[in-house]
Scaffold this motif. Structure first.
Motif, PDB file in Angstrom:
ATOM      1  N   ILE A  37       0.814  -1.219   0.000  1.00 32.41           N
ATOM      2  CA  ILE A  37       0.000   0.000   0.000  1.00 32.41           C
ATOM      3  C   ILE A  37       0.851   1.275   0.000  1.00 32.41           C
ATOM      4  N   ALA A  40       3.326   2.698  -2.898  1.00 33.96           N
ATOM      5  CA  ALA A  40       2.802   3.268  -4.138  1.00 33.96           C
ATOM      6  C   ALA A  40       3.196   4.744  -4.231  1.00 33.96           C
ATOM      7  N   HIS A  42       5.097   6.455  -1.181  1.00 34.60           N
ATOM      8  CA  HIS A  42       6.221   6.765  -0.290  1.00 34.60           C
ATOM      9  C   HIS A  42       7.452   5.938  -0.627  1.00 34.60           C
ATOM     10  N   LEU A 100       5.965   9.644  -5.333  1.00 33.58           N
ATOM     11  CA  LEU A 100       5.109  10.837  -5.398  1.00 33.58           C
ATOM     12  C   LEU A 100       5.884  11.955  -4.714  1.00 33.58           C
ATOM     13  N   ASN A 102       5.371  14.811  -3.341  1.00 31.97           N
ATOM     14  CA  ASN A 102       4.999  15.441  -2.063  1.00 31.97           C
ATOM     15  C   ASN A 102       4.747  14.425  -0.949  1.00 31.97           C
ATOM     16  N   MET A 109      10.314   8.416   9.663  1.00 28.74           N
ATOM     17  CA  MET A 109       9.103   9.148  10.030  1.00 28.74           C
ATOM     18  C   MET A 109       8.677   8.915  11.485  1.00 28.74           C
ATOM     19  N   TYR A 136       1.487   8.048  16.769  1.00 28.03           N
ATOM     20  CA  TYR A 136       0.984   9.087  15.873  1.00 28.03           C
ATOM     21  C   TYR A 136       0.647   8.492  14.505  1.00 28.03           C
ATOM     22  N   ILE A 137       1.561   7.682  13.963  1.00 31.12           N
ATOM     23  CA  ILE A 137       1.335   7.113  12.627  1.00 31.12           C
ATOM     24  C   ILE A 137       0.086   6.231  12.630  1.00 31.12           C
ATOM     25  N   LEU A 141      -3.415   7.128  10.491  1.00 32.13           N
ATOM     26  CA  LEU A 141      -3.962   6.264   9.443  1.00 32.13           C
ATOM     27  C   LEU A 141      -5.408   5.863   9.712  1.00 32.13           C
ATOM     28  N   PHE A 165      -4.249  14.998  12.122  1.00 30.13           N
ATOM     29  CA  PHE A 165      -3.224  15.750  11.393  1.00 30.13           C
ATOM     30  C   PHE A 165      -3.305  17.210  11.793  1.00 30.13           C
ATOM     31  N   ILE A 188      -5.257  16.919   5.077  1.00 29.65           N
ATOM     32  CA  ILE A 188      -3.955  16.356   4.704  1.00 29.65           C
ATOM     33  C   ILE A 188      -3.981  16.015   3.217  1.00 29.65           C
ATOM     34  N   ALA A 189      -2.800  16.068   2.578  1.00 30.84           N
ATOM     35  CA  ALA A 189      -2.728  15.799   1.136  1.00 30.84           C
ATOM     36  C   ALA A 189      -2.785  14.304   0.813  1.00 30.84           C
ATOM     37  N   MET A 190      -2.614  13.460   1.828  1.00 27.05           N
ATOM     38  CA  MET A 190      -2.649  12.004   1.592  1.00 27.05           C
ATOM     39  C   MET A 190      -4.088  11.499   1.665  1.00 27.05           C
ATOM     40  N   LEU A 194      -5.792   3.362   4.172  1.00 29.76           N
ATOM     41  CA  LEU A 194      -6.249   2.105   4.775  1.00 29.76           C
ATOM     42  C   LEU A 194      -7.732   2.183   5.099  1.00 29.76           C
ATOM     43  N   VAL A 216       1.872  -1.448  10.476  1.00 25.50           N
ATOM     44  CA  VAL A 216       2.769  -0.664   9.626  1.00 25.50           C
ATOM     45  C   VAL A 216       3.493   0.382  10.474  1.00 25.50           C
TER      46      VAL A 216
HETATM   47  C1  HEM Z   1       2.159  11.853   4.334  1.00 21.78           C
HETATM   48  C2  HEM Z   1       2.234   7.336   6.129  1.00 21.78           C
HETATM   49  C3  HEM Z   1       0.195   5.669   2.054  1.00 21.78           C
HETATM   50  C4  HEM Z   1       0.672  10.070   0.052  1.00 21.78           C
HETATM   51  C5  HEM Z   1       2.327  10.778   5.185  1.00 21.78           C
HETATM   52  C6  HEM Z   1       2.829  10.846   6.537  1.00 21.78           C
HETATM   53  C7  HEM Z   1       2.841   9.583   7.038  1.00 21.78           C
HETATM   54  C8  HEM Z   1       2.350   8.702   6.010  1.00 21.78           C
HETATM   55  C9  HEM Z   1       3.277   9.146   8.442  1.00 21.78           C
HETATM   56  C10 HEM Z   1       3.309  12.110   7.249  1.00 21.78           C
HETATM   57  C11 HEM Z   1       2.200  12.858   7.922  1.00 21.78           C
HETATM   58  C12 HEM Z   1       2.759  14.060   8.649  1.00 21.78           C
HETATM   59  O1  HEM Z   1       3.378  14.920   7.992  1.00 21.78           O
HETATM   60  O2  HEM Z   1       2.603  14.154   9.879  1.00 21.78           O
HETATM   61  C13 HEM Z   1       1.691   6.489   5.179  1.00 21.78           C
HETATM   62  C14 HEM Z   1       1.514   5.063   5.362  1.00 21.78           C
HETATM   63  C15 HEM Z   1       0.900   4.609   4.237  1.00 21.78           C
HETATM   64  C16 HEM Z   1       0.737   5.729   3.326  1.00 21.78           C
HETATM   65  C17 HEM Z   1       1.966   4.279   6.597  1.00 21.78           C
HETATM   66  C18 HEM Z   1       0.425   3.189   3.946  1.00 21.78           C
HETATM   67  C19 HEM Z   1      -0.379   2.557   4.839  1.00 21.78           C
HETATM   68  C20 HEM Z   1       0.164   6.702   1.144  1.00 21.78           C
HETATM   69  C21 HEM Z   1      -0.288   6.590  -0.217  1.00 21.78           C
HETATM   70  C22 HEM Z   1      -0.166   7.842  -0.764  1.00 21.78           C
HETATM   71  C23 HEM Z   1       0.371   8.729   0.245  1.00 21.78           C
HETATM   72  C24 HEM Z   1      -0.780   5.302  -0.861  1.00 21.78           C
HETATM   73  C25 HEM Z   1      -0.511   8.302  -2.171  1.00 21.78           C
HETATM   74  C26 HEM Z   1      -1.658   7.916  -2.783  1.00 21.78           C
HETATM   75  C27 HEM Z   1       1.090  10.938   1.058  1.00 21.78           C
HETATM   76  C28 HEM Z   1       1.259  12.374   0.877  1.00 21.78           C
HETATM   77  C29 HEM Z   1       1.667  12.894   2.122  1.00 21.78           C
HETATM   78  C30 HEM Z   1       1.761  11.759   3.019  1.00 21.78           C
HETATM   79  C31 HEM Z   1       1.020  13.156  -0.414  1.00 21.78           C
HETATM   80  C32 HEM Z   1       1.932  14.367   2.481  1.00 21.78           C
HETATM   81  C33 HEM Z   1       0.693  14.866   3.227  1.00 21.78           C
HETATM   82  C34 HEM Z   1       0.737  16.319   3.650  1.00 21.78           C
HETATM   83  O3  HEM Z   1       1.804  16.811   4.035  1.00 21.78           O
HETATM   84  O4  HEM Z   1      -0.350  16.966   3.590  1.00 21.78           O
HETATM   85  N1  HEM Z   1       2.039   9.450   4.889  1.00 21.78           N
HETATM   86  N2  HEM Z   1       1.223   6.851   3.938  1.00 21.78           N
HETATM   87  N3  HEM Z   1       0.560   7.999   1.386  1.00 21.78           N
HETATM   88  N4  HEM Z   1       1.403  10.603   2.342  1.00 21.78           N
HETATM   89 FE1  HEM Z   1       1.278   8.752   3.131  1.00 21.78          FE
END
Ligand code: HEM
Length: 261
Positions: A37, A40, A42, A100, A102, A109, A136-137, A141, A165, A188-190, A194, A216
């Motif tokens: 997941i 894709a 990160h 990706l 961003n 992390m 936090y993580i 999620l 967030f 949040i941008a994500m 899950l 995770v």
């Molecule tokens: C940010 C975890 C899947 C795109 C983050 C952050 C974490 C995280 C811990 C940081 C949040 C923060 O700044 O405090 C995960 C985990 C994933 C996952 C564990 C799988 C279960 C994905 C997927 C995508 C994605 C599949 C794309 C479709 C992003 C983006 C950010 C982000 C763009 C930046 C968000 C922001 O700063 O607004 N992710 N992620 N992530 N993730 Fe994920």
């Protein structure tokens, strides 16, 4: 503008406390979630494939770890007479970076975010509960929610509403006159990654969203702090050593001064 207050749930992870250690099965499940997941978008460019075989870590058998690495292509500048070419990754290579732009790298992390604060900036909560990175993580999620009512009274903003967030923005109508957020969290941008039942676990462990998120998060704690267990053991050995030394010094002191008292 920042988001509203967030609350991070204090999950019980097996690596907590002075005697805690990583749960190999949990780390393997977390690796699976990461692979299927999170990867894709990160990357994890500080983690080498060989470490997936570490004792006390995910402890993948050597052949499985090699096979895992071979799924990835890496650019090798030494191939093809110095022109460079792609080749399957070996245990010495590292995971690819984020695909990706961003999406932040996830290697560290769990140490880059704090789930627990205060009270009032004293850090006492962190002293007793840890920094709360993996908490936090896991909370992040599983904290996606419907957009709050207030969001519909002004122009929409980009992103997805997440109550854990803190660093994103909120639609203007979600702030009061003093500029304080009226709802928890922010956008949040994500997109929600899950939903529960996202993976098939070979060990039959629950795939509810909280459990997948914790797995995770535990895996990312290991990538960020692979020596945690060794450090705790060294600390414990040190404390025992110092305790014995103190007793011996006390007795020595008694004996040396006995004739003069
Ligand atoms: C940010 C975890 C899947 C795109 C983050 C952050 C974490 C995280 C811990 C940081 C949040 C923060 O700044 O405090 C995960 C985990 C994933 C996952 C564990 C799988 C279960 C994905 C997927 C995508 C994605 C599949 C794309 C479709 C992003 C983006 C950010 C982000 C763009 C930046 C968000 C922001 O700063 O607004 N992710 N992620 N992530 N993730 Fe994920």
């Amino acid at each position: 503008a920042a988001g509203g207050e967030v609350h991070v749930h204090d999950f019980d992870f097996p690596f907590e406390g002075p005697f805690g250690s990583y749960d190999t099965n949990q780390l393997q499940r977390g690796l699976q979630v990461y692979t299927e997941i999170c990867s894709a978008c990160h990357g994890m460019e500080y983690v080498a494939f060989r470490n997936l075989s570490d004792e006390g870590g995910p402890a993948l058998p050597e052949d499985q770890m090699r096979a895992y690495a071979e799924q990835f292509e890496v650019w090798d500048p030494t191939l093809f007479d110095g022109e460079g070419d792609f080749r399957p990754a070996t245990p010495a290579d590292k995971f690819p970076g984020s695909s990706l732009s961003n999406a932040p790298d996830l290697s560290l992390m769990a140490k880059a975010r704090a789930g627990f604060h205060g009270p009032y900036g004293t850090g006492l909560s962190q002293l007793f509960n840890g920094m709360g990175g993996p908490e936090y993580i896991a909370t992040l999620l599983s904290s996606y929610e419907e957009e709050p009512e207030c969001a519909f009274d002004s122009d929409p903003i980009d992103g997805y509403y997440n109550t854990a967030f803190a660093n994103g923005g909120l639609p203007e109508s979600c702030y009061d006159e003093d500029g304080h957020a009226m709802v928890p969290g922010s956008y949040i941008a994500m997109a929600q990654p899950l939903y529960g039942d996202d993976v098939d676990y070979a060990d039959g462990h629950s795939t509810e969203i909280e459990h997948v998120a914790q797995d995770v998060a535990a895996f990312l704690m290991w990538t960020a702090e692979p020596k945690l267990v060794a450090r705790k053991q060294a600390g414990l050995t040190g404390v025992i050593f110092l305790t014995v030394l103190s007793v011996l010094l006390y007795l020595t002191n008694k004996r040396l001064w006995a004739p003069y008292k």
